[in-house]
Design a protein around this motif. Structure first.
Motif, PDB file in Angstrom:
ATOM      1  N   THR A  22      13.125 -64.418  43.271  1.00 39.93           N
ATOM      2  CA  THR A  22      12.919 -63.896  41.889  1.00 39.93           C
ATOM      3  C   THR A  22      13.096 -65.180  40.827  1.00 39.93           C
ATOM      4  OG1 THR A  22      14.203 -61.917  42.615  1.00 39.93           O
ATOM      5  CG2 THR A  22      14.104 -62.343  40.003  1.00 39.93           C
ATOM      6  N   ALA A  23      13.869 -65.995  41.221  1.00 39.19           N
ATOM      7  CA  ALA A  23      14.174 -67.203  40.217  1.00 39.19           C
ATOM      8  C   ALA A  23      12.931 -67.988  40.038  1.00 39.19           C
ATOM      9  CB  ALA A  23      15.340 -68.044  40.551  1.00 39.19           C
ATOM     10  N   ALA A  24      11.936 -68.002  41.225  1.00 41.08           N
ATOM     11  CA  ALA A  24      10.747 -68.764  41.280  1.00 41.08           C
ATOM     12  C   ALA A  24       9.777 -68.146  40.528  1.00 41.08           C
ATOM     13  CB  ALA A  24      10.456 -68.998  42.550  1.00 41.08           C
ATOM     14  N   LEU A  25       9.550 -66.676  40.602  1.00 46.51           N
ATOM     15  CA  LEU A  25       8.638 -65.938  39.970  1.00 46.51           C
ATOM     16  C   LEU A  25       8.939 -65.716  38.437  1.00 46.51           C
ATOM     17  CD1 LEU A  25       8.363 -63.251  42.751  1.00 46.51           C
ATOM     18  CD2 LEU A  25       6.609 -65.292  42.267  1.00 46.51           C
ATOM     19  N   PHE A  26      10.099 -65.548  37.952  1.00 51.28           N
ATOM     20  CA  PHE A  26      10.657 -65.350  36.783  1.00 51.28           C
ATOM     21  C   PHE A  26       9.901 -66.248  35.605  1.00 51.28           C
ATOM     22  CE2 PHE A  26      13.469 -65.449  33.150  1.00 51.28           C
ATOM     23  CZ  PHE A  26      13.387 -64.133  32.738  1.00 51.28           C
ATOM     24  N   PRO A  27       9.731 -67.395  35.729  1.00 53.81           N
ATOM     25  CA  PRO A  27       9.124 -68.284  34.599  1.00 53.81           C
ATOM     26  C   PRO A  27       7.564 -67.716  34.312  1.00 53.81           C
ATOM     27  CG  PRO A  27      10.044 -69.686  35.984  1.00 53.81           C
ATOM     28  CD  PRO A  27      10.323 -68.416  36.955  1.00 53.81           C
ATOM     29  N   THR A  28       6.980 -67.213  35.446  1.00 56.68           N
ATOM     30  CA  THR A  28       5.651 -66.528  35.127  1.00 56.68           C
ATOM     31  C   THR A  28       5.654 -65.260  34.731  1.00 56.68           C
ATOM     32  OG1 THR A  28       4.732 -68.033  36.887  1.00 56.68           O
ATOM     33  CG2 THR A  28       3.233 -66.289  36.318  1.00 56.68           C
ATOM     34  N   LEU A  29       6.486 -64.421  35.446  1.00 55.79           N
ATOM     35  CA  LEU A  29       6.531 -63.115  34.972  1.00 55.79           C
ATOM     36  C   LEU A  29       7.412 -62.741  33.732  1.00 55.79           C
ATOM     37  CD1 LEU A  29       6.517 -61.601  38.648  1.00 55.79           C
ATOM     38  CD2 LEU A  29       4.711 -61.475  36.830  1.00 55.79           C
ATOM     39  N   SER A  30       7.960 -63.755  33.082  1.00 50.71           N
ATOM     40  CA  SER A  30       8.701 -63.764  31.882  1.00 50.71           C
ATOM     41  C   SER A  30       7.815 -64.062  30.680  1.00 50.71           C
ATOM     42  CB  SER A  30       9.877 -64.230  31.816  1.00 50.71           C
ATOM     43  OG  SER A  30       9.937 -65.542  31.872  1.00 50.71           O
ATOM     44  N   ASP A  31       6.606 -64.494  31.054  1.00 53.73           N
ATOM     45  CA  ASP A  31       5.931 -65.337  30.024  1.00 53.73           C
ATOM     46  C   ASP A  31       4.650 -64.061  29.512  1.00 53.73           C
ATOM     47  OD1 ASP A  31       3.447 -66.462  28.956  1.00 53.73           O
ATOM     48  OD2 ASP A  31       3.948 -68.277  29.747  1.00 53.73           O
ATOM     49  N   ARG A  36      -0.314 -60.584  30.220  1.00 52.52           N
ATOM     50  CA  ARG A  36      -1.242 -59.749  29.540  1.00 52.52           C
ATOM     51  C   ARG A  36      -2.203 -58.893  30.187  1.00 52.52           C
ATOM     52  NH1 ARG A  36      -2.995 -65.007  29.512  1.00 52.52           N
ATOM     53  NH2 ARG A  36      -4.904 -65.490  30.402  1.00 52.52           N
ATOM     54  N   TYR A  37      -2.201 -59.062  31.460  1.00 52.36           N
ATOM     55  CA  TYR A  37      -3.063 -58.108  32.324  1.00 52.36           C
ATOM     56  C   TYR A  37      -2.293 -57.185  33.231  1.00 52.36           C
ATOM     57  CZ  TYR A  37      -6.661 -61.405  30.983  1.00 52.36           C
ATOM     58  OH  TYR A  37      -7.370 -62.205  29.956  1.00 52.36           O
ATOM     59  N   LEU A  38      -1.000 -57.344  33.132  1.00 55.01           N
ATOM     60  CA  LEU A  38      -0.243 -56.362  33.943  1.00 55.01           C
ATOM     61  C   LEU A  38      -0.140 -55.195  33.197  1.00 55.01           C
ATOM     62  CD1 LEU A  38       2.837 -58.666  34.706  1.00 55.01           C
ATOM     63  CD2 LEU A  38       0.855 -57.850  36.233  1.00 55.01           C
ATOM     64  N   THR A  39       0.473 -53.781  33.904  1.00 51.61           N
ATOM     65  CA  THR A  39       0.443 -52.828  32.964  1.00 51.61           C
ATOM     66  C   THR A  39       1.815 -52.518  32.278  1.00 51.61           C
ATOM     67  OG1 THR A  39       1.357 -51.747  35.112  1.00 51.61           O
ATOM     68  CG2 THR A  39      -0.921 -51.505  34.807  1.00 51.61           C
ATOM     69  N   ARG A  40       2.499 -53.599  32.356  1.00 47.05           N
ATOM     70  CA  ARG A  40       4.005 -53.648  31.615  1.00 47.05           C
ATOM     71  C   ARG A  40       4.085 -54.911  31.008  1.00 47.05           C
ATOM     72  NH1 ARG A  40       9.277 -53.731  33.650  1.00 47.05           N
ATOM     73  NH2 ARG A  40       9.067 -55.627  32.016  1.00 47.05           N
ATOM     74  N   PRO A  41       4.858 -55.204  30.042  1.00 44.07           N
ATOM     75  CA  PRO A  41       5.204 -56.468  29.404  1.00 44.07           C
ATOM     76  C   PRO A  41       5.999 -57.120  30.348  1.00 44.07           C
ATOM     77  CG  PRO A  41       6.319 -54.780  28.405  1.00 44.07           C
ATOM     78  CD  PRO A  41       5.835 -53.817  29.563  1.00 44.07           C
ATOM     79  N   ALA A  42       6.071 -58.519  29.576  1.00 43.81           N
ATOM     80  CA  ALA A  42       6.848 -59.451  30.432  1.00 43.81           C
ATOM     81  C   ALA A  42       8.227 -59.136  30.564  1.00 43.81           C
ATOM     82  CB  ALA A  42       6.937 -60.931  29.626  1.00 43.81           C
ATOM     83  N   PHE A  43       8.894 -59.486  31.720  1.00 42.86           N
ATOM     84  CA  PHE A  43      10.341 -59.227  32.185  1.00 42.86           C
ATOM     85  C   PHE A  43      11.269 -60.286  31.145  1.00 42.86           C
ATOM     86  CE2 PHE A  43       7.615 -57.969  35.473  1.00 42.86           C
ATOM     87  CZ  PHE A  43       8.270 -56.837  36.126  1.00 42.86           C
ATOM     88  N   GLU A  44      12.359 -59.630  30.804  1.00 46.86           N
ATOM     89  CA  GLU A  44      13.149 -60.086  30.127  1.00 46.86           C
ATOM     90  C   GLU A  44      14.395 -60.744  30.831  1.00 46.86           C
ATOM     91  OE1 GLU A  44      14.407 -57.750  26.813  1.00 46.86           O
ATOM     92  OE2 GLU A  44      12.616 -57.052  26.315  1.00 46.86           O
ATOM     93  N   SER A  45      14.397 -60.436  31.999  1.00 46.36           N
ATOM     94  CA  SER A  45      15.812 -61.130  32.753  1.00 46.36           C
ATOM     95  C   SER A  45      15.132 -60.935  34.221  1.00 46.36           C
ATOM     96  CB  SER A  45      17.041 -60.277  32.731  1.00 46.36           C
ATOM     97  OG  SER A  45      16.916 -59.038  33.338  1.00 46.36           O
ATOM     98  N   GLU A  46      15.896 -61.967  35.061  1.00 45.64           N
ATOM     99  CA  GLU A  46      15.692 -61.940  36.460  1.00 45.64           C
ATOM    100  C   GLU A  46      16.419 -60.652  37.069  1.00 45.64           C
ATOM    101  OE1 GLU A  46      17.143 -65.323  38.690  1.00 45.64           O
ATOM    102  OE2 GLU A  46      16.193 -66.750  37.070  1.00 45.64           O
ATOM    103  N   GLU A  47      17.151 -60.101  36.778  1.00 47.68           N
ATOM    104  CA  GLU A  47      17.636 -58.604  37.150  1.00 47.68           C
ATOM    105  C   GLU A  47      16.669 -57.754  36.890  1.00 47.68           C
ATOM    106  OE1 GLU A  47      20.493 -57.597  39.045  1.00 47.68           O
ATOM    107  OE2 GLU A  47      20.548 -59.652  39.308  1.00 47.68           O
ATOM    108  N   GLU A  48      16.006 -57.578  35.816  1.00 44.47           N
ATOM    109  CA  GLU A  48      15.002 -56.648  35.527  1.00 44.47           C
ATOM    110  C   GLU A  48      13.872 -56.864  36.328  1.00 44.47           C
ATOM    111  OE1 GLU A  48      12.172 -55.032  32.001  1.00 44.47           O
ATOM    112  OE2 GLU A  48      12.951 -57.122  31.632  1.00 44.47           O
ATOM    113  N   LEU A  49      13.505 -58.262  36.527  1.00 46.69           N
ATOM    114  CA  LEU A  49      12.504 -58.580  37.582  1.00 46.69           C
ATOM    115  C   LEU A  49      12.595 -58.187  38.912  1.00 46.69           C
ATOM    116  CD1 LEU A  49       9.706 -59.881  38.273  1.00 46.69           C
ATOM    117  CD2 LEU A  49      10.767 -61.983  38.081  1.00 46.69           C
ATOM    118  N   TRP A  50      13.896 -58.424  39.436  1.00 42.48           N
ATOM    119  CA  TRP A  50      14.124 -57.983  40.709  1.00 42.48           C
ATOM    120  C   TRP A  50      14.239 -56.372  41.185  1.00 42.48           C
ATOM    121  CZ3 TRP A  50      13.791 -59.350  45.523  1.00 42.48           C
ATOM    122  CH2 TRP A  50      14.702 -58.626  46.440  1.00 42.48           C
ATOM    123  N   GLY A  51      14.631 -55.728  39.825  1.00 43.05           N
ATOM    124  CA  GLY A  51      14.564 -54.051  39.926  1.00 43.05           C
ATOM    125  C   GLY A  51      12.996 -53.757  40.014  1.00 43.05           C
TER     126      GLY A  51
END
Length: 176
Positions: A22-31, A36-51
């Motif tokens: 999660t920590a490695a993916l977060f910089p990309t998936l929080s930007d 912009r091409y995902l069906t949802r907006p960027a993640f606001e926290s590592e916890e949200e991303l892990w969920g």
């Protein structure tokens, strides 16, 4: 939980996802720009991303690509489509590794594994029509556009046209 076998390419090992990824993916998936091409907006926290990554309701599989130094380069997924023998694939390369051939190399390995190793008869991928990099990748891997759904999906970025790409087991498979 479905099995996630280890796959290897010339530069990467694709393995099952771990919480620490999660920590490695977060910089990309929080930007926002990267999402912009995902069906949802960027993640606001590592916890949200892990969920989202570890959602127990999702019946897909995740492979994490890591280089020889153990650095995460991207996430690659496969999940059952509308009938047996068909899997949908997806991918995202970490922002600091984009443009270095990670997506092509790892997606090609996943495609070969799903068709040759698991006997899938067809693979599909969905692409936002504005995502020209993803469309070019799918076409270089031998996928053909099978459908275009205009104004098909409303996401955080607005109304999107979506293309469905397909690759049959009888089509030429991508090389390394």
């Amino acid at each position: 939980m479905r099995e996630v076998p280890v796959l290897r390419t010339a530069r990467f090992t694709l393995r099952a996802m771990r919480r620490s990824d999660t920590a490695a993916l977060f910089p990309t998936l929080s930007d926002e720009a990267q999402c912009r091409y995902l069906t949802r907006p960027a993640f606001e926290s590592e916890e949200e991303l892990w969920g989202w990554l570890a959602d127990p309701e999702w019946n897909g599989r995740t492979w994490i690509a890591e280089d020889a130094a153990g650095k995460v380069a991207g996430r690659f997924v496969a999940y059952p489509a509308h009938e047996d023998g068909i899997e949908e694939i997806g991918y995202i390369t970490c922002a600091d590794r984009q443009g270095a051939g990670v997506a092509r190399e790892c997606t090609a390995a996943l495609v070969r594994h799903l068709i040759e190793g698991e006997g899938k008869r067809k693979l599909i991928a969905e692409a936002d029509m504005r995502n020209s990099a993803s469309i070019r990748l799918l076409e270089r891997l031998g996928f053909s556009r099978e459908a275009l759904f205009r104004e098909h999906e409303t996401t955080h970025a607005g109304l999107c046209d979506v293309a469905i790409y397909g690759l049959l087991a009888t089509d030429p498979l991508p090389e390394d």
